[in-house]
Design an enzyme around this catalytic site. Structure first.
Site, PDB file in Angstrom:
ATOM      1  N   ASP A 278       0.876  -1.169   0.000  1.00  0.00           N
ATOM      2  CA  ASP A 278       0.000   0.000   0.000  1.00  0.00           C
ATOM      3  C   ASP A 278       0.917   1.223   0.000  1.00  0.00           C
ATOM      4  OD1 ASP A 278      -2.115   1.752   0.048  1.00  0.00           O
ATOM      5  OD2 ASP A 278      -3.233   0.675   1.590  1.00  0.00           O
TER       6      ASP A 278
HETATM    7  C1  BGC Z   1      -5.125   3.154  -0.132  1.00  0.00           C
HETATM    8  C2  BGC Z   1      -5.130   2.174  -1.272  1.00  0.00           C
HETATM    9  C3  BGC Z   1      -4.910   2.882  -2.576  1.00  0.00           C
HETATM   10  C4  BGC Z   1      -3.611   3.670  -2.507  1.00  0.00           C
HETATM   11  C5  BGC Z   1      -3.270   4.427  -3.769  1.00  0.00           C
HETATM   12  C6  BGC Z   1      -3.919   4.080  -0.169  1.00  0.00           C
HETATM   13  O1  BGC Z   1      -4.089   5.123   0.727  1.00  0.00           O
HETATM   14  O2  BGC Z   1      -5.164   2.472   1.099  1.00  0.00           O
HETATM   15  O3  BGC Z   1      -6.341   1.473  -1.280  1.00  0.00           O
HETATM   16  O4  BGC Z   1      -4.896   1.969  -3.639  1.00  0.00           O
HETATM   17  O5  BGC Z   1      -3.728   4.617  -1.446  1.00  0.00           O
HETATM   18  O6  BGC Z   1      -4.150   5.449  -4.007  1.00  0.00           O
END
Ligand code: BGC
Length: 746
Positions: A278
């Site tokens: 993540d």
């Molecule tokens: C989220 C993810 C997301 C990523 C990119 C993170 O804050 O938890 O679900 O894909 O950001 O935007």
């Protein structure tokens, strides 16, 4: 007249409510009752020799360049060898707008519009695997039209608490429904030469303290509740990538968690794809890589400062990690690039985006996910005879949700609001009187709390503006019918913070009560992605409809349900509690925890808790009414006794006993009363949506592999089927069981 707009009905008016009977059939309906099997393609090894050759030509720096973000949504390629960047995009609601390469600002393009699809809770509320395939397939085409390789979706964490900020994005509180929606979605997506990135692996069920909270779950609960949808995503759908979550699990961050990434994901499940972190979820260099992470993605800082960038080069040079180990990760990435034809393939899917066909896919899903919660005296579908005016009340009548809050949304050219939907669908002879009623207001001092991960949700201003309230009351009084669009929105329900309470924000409760008092012909429509306390509202209103952050065509689908062109067939994918303290994580005082959170309710998540502890929910899991009625008859199994490797076929005749065609979801729960182990009172093990014409009867056959009845035996580390008698319960919600059949497992 300020703030009061009288909308005369729009051009596309047609008398819909009379046509309910013939129009209820949608293409997605399965007449046969035979469920389809969805299986993905495995990552092949046919390019391995070519991959070995490529890797042998790469420098250490080039290899490591592939293991981390080189922009916000790409990881590095090696141009001189023809290896492209791996291009990613969020996310669950559709292909996210283009973000700048080195910061979160939108890139400001004009060609990054996309279809906005219904959010996860909505998709799951269809209880229709075909809809999930359509969702994935349609979205996969959009990904290709935007030249992307990996969609950061589906988001399949279990809804452990109704207050979770991402409940709207996630599917369900139930692991079986979760996997039966996730698998076809992934297959549909990957059929378009795009990788799914299943997230957030795993045990990431709250936003509060998500950056560091250490989640403690006992092994059986982990296996039976929190992992099944991930397991099926790998073993059945063959998802090509997985996203490691932010939080810790049993003391280790999930992006450096050897147990989860190496032992379970790869050794046990045979995952061959790539693990992506993540964004900014990585905390170490060698440890992350050795624990199974392949690509580090993140938020703005110089990309060479990432843990898997310069630091990894240094570690390799110091022999803290061998180049052979680095090669393993590089090869995994190359294999997935070949698999989706980003390399080596000439006939890669080209896709298409924001087409009318895709908007209609979004419509079909939306039309099947709307849940009718209450309908006294057949208040719905709305009969228009004698109706000259309709009051449309509430900020949610015009609120758009494709963008909003913290996290991924979609830049779309089409988002039909509830008010626009009614304008599109009502005959021009009917006057629409709109009043905003409540304002979306936040406490200025606490504004920073919106999406602030250190807080428990935004602080709302919950008293009504007196002038707005008065205007709403007057509008309701002078109109023949009133429709209130209440609920929530994507600023309030947001990633990075959980809600503080189940209460309806912005003073809506008072607004609804006062409008109901002046116009008894009031319909309440909730637009929200997560449970709310609607106990009092539900007692007073005769008609209550639940819609979601429901995609580009959400307003049209909603109008079609209200007016009867579409017969509602959505069912709740989670339990609507009467009060938050009835919910398991809250009743056991184990949310949100502090540095650590222990899931004290164990396997009793969602309805498993309510049913086992005999707590009445406001609306049960699986609940949803129709404009027709159904009777279940002649329930039987193909045999009475089964061996462990066999499949039980349960059949039941579903008769449509009402006046209009409609779809029903046959739900199959199992119970084992004389079990030697602790079990939930009942567990969902099968379901099938079926279209039944008025007056006719369709036989639905649900197949349950006996192994679905297994529990996870911690001592032997094996899924184990306990022999003996099981009761198979067939119903149309977890609390409305209509037929039971007892079988024996040898
Ligand atoms: C989220 C993810 C997301 C990523 C990119 C993170 O804050 O938890 O679900 O894909 O950001 O935007």
């Amino acid at each position: 007249m300020k703030n009061k707009i009288i909308y005369l009905s729009a051009a596309l008016a047609f008398a819909v409510f009379t046509s309910c009977k013939n129009d209820a059939k949608s293409e997605s309906g399965s007449d046969s009752g035979e469920p389809k099997e969805y299986k993905g393609k495995e990552i092949g090894s046919e390019h391995d020799a070519e991959i070995d050759k490529l890797v042998s030509q790469m420098t250490l720096e080039e290899k490591i360049g592939m293991l981390h973000g080189n922009s916000m949504f790409t990881s590095g390629g090696v141009k001189r060898l023809g290896i492209p960047e791996l291009k990613m995009a969020d996310g669950p609601l559709g292909v996210r707008e283009e973000i700048s390469r080195d910061n979160w600002a939108p890139a400001g393009l004009t060609n990054d519009f996309a279809t906005y699809y219904p959010a996860g809770g909505g998709l799951a509320a269809t209880w229709n695997a075909e809809m999930a395939y359509t969702f994935g397939n349609s979205l996969g085409q959009e990904m290709r039209a935007r030249d992307k390789d990996m969609l950061l979706s589906p988001a399949i964490n279990i809804v452990r608490t109704p207050l979770g900020g991402r409940t709207y994005e996630y599917m369900s509180e139930d692991p079986f429904l979760n996997k039966k929606i996730a698998v076809p979605l992934i297959v549909g997506l990957q059929d378009n030469d795009v990788m799914a990135c299943v997230k957030h692996f795993a045990a990431n069920n709250q936003e509060t303290n998500r950056d560091f909270v250490d989640v403690q779950i006992d092994e059986r609960t982990l296996r039976e509740i929190y992992l099944p949808a991930f397991e099926a995503s790998i073993k059945e759908a063959h998802a090509y990538s997985v996203m490691g979550a932010y939080n810790k699990f049993r003391g280790e961050y999930l992006c450096e968690n050897d147990y989860m990434l190496n032992k379970i994901l790869r050794d046990e499940w045979g995952f061959k794809g790539v693990v992506v972190s993540d964004w900014a979820a990585v905390h170490s260099t060698v440890k992350s890589l050795k624990s199974g992470l392949d690509i580090e993605m993140g938020t703005p800082k110089p990309f060479n400062e990432f843990f898997l960038a310069d630091k990894l080069i240094a570690a390799a040079k110091n022999k803290e990690i061998s180049e052979a180990e680095i090669d393993i990760h590089v090869k995994r990435i190359l294999r997935t690039l070949f698999q989706v034809k980003a390399m080596g393939g000439k006939d890669r899917a080209k896709g298409s985006i924001a087409t009318e066909a895709h908007y209609q896919d979004a419509y079909k899903i939306a039309a099947e996910d709307i849940v009718l919660l209450k309908n006294e005296n057949n208040a719905l579908p709305l009969k228009l005879d004698g109706v000259k005016s309709i009051a449309v009340i509430g900020n949610n009548a015009t609120k758009k949700n494709a963008l909003g809050g913290f996290g991924a949304g979609v830049k779309t050219k089409r988002e039909v609001t509830p008010l626009e939907g009614l304008k599109n669908r009502l005959p021009s002879s009917i006057t629409i009187n709109y009043a905003e009623g409540y304002l979306e207001r936040y406490d200025e001092k606490n504004k920073g709390n919106l999406g602030n991960i250190t807080s428990n949700g935004p602080v709302t201003i919950d008293h009504l503006d007196p002038a707005k309230l008065q205007e709403a009351i007057e509008t309701a009084k002078k109109s023949d019918v009133a429709i209130i669009f209440a609920g929530s929105n994507r600023d309030y329900e947001t990633e990075a913070s959980d809600r503080r309470t189940l209460k309806l924000p912005f003073g809506q409760e008072e607004l609804i009560q006062k409008v109901l008092a002046v116009n008894p012909r009031t319909i309440v429509v909730m637009v929200a992605g997560a449970p709310f306390d609607i106990d009092a509202v539900s007692k007073k209103t005769s008609a209550l409809v639940w819609s979601w952050f429901n995609g580009s065509e959400g307003g049209n689908a909603l109008a079609d349900v209200i007016l009867g062109k579409v017969n509602p067939s959505g069912k709740l994918p989670w339990t609507m509690p009467k009060q938050i303290m009835d919910s398991p994580a809250h009743a056991t005082n184990s949310f949100p925890g502090g540095k650590t959170v222990s899931y004290a309710e164990g396997i009793l998540v969602g309805y498993r808790w309510f049913d086992t502890k005999n707590i009445a929910p406001l609306y049960p899991f699986g609940f949803g009414l129709s404009y027709t009625t159904f009777a279940f008859d002649n329930a039987k199994t193909d045999k009475t006794s089964y061996a462990e490797n066999e499949t039980i076929t349960v059949s039941v005749a579903v008769k449509n006993t009402g006046k209009v065609d409609g779809k029903e979801v046959v739900q199959l729960y199992t119970s084992k009363s004389d079990s030697k182990i602790t079990r939930a009172a009942q567990e969902l093990k099968g379901f099938q949506k079926v279209l039944v014409k008025s007056g006719s009867s369709n036989t639905v056959a649900i197949k349950v592999p006996v192994k679905e009845l297994a529990y996870y035996d911690v001592a032997t580390k094996k899924w184990t089927v306990e022999p003996g008698k099981y009761t198979l319960k067939l119903g149309n919600s977890s609390r409305d069981i209509k037929k039971e059949v007892v079988i024996t497992i040898k």
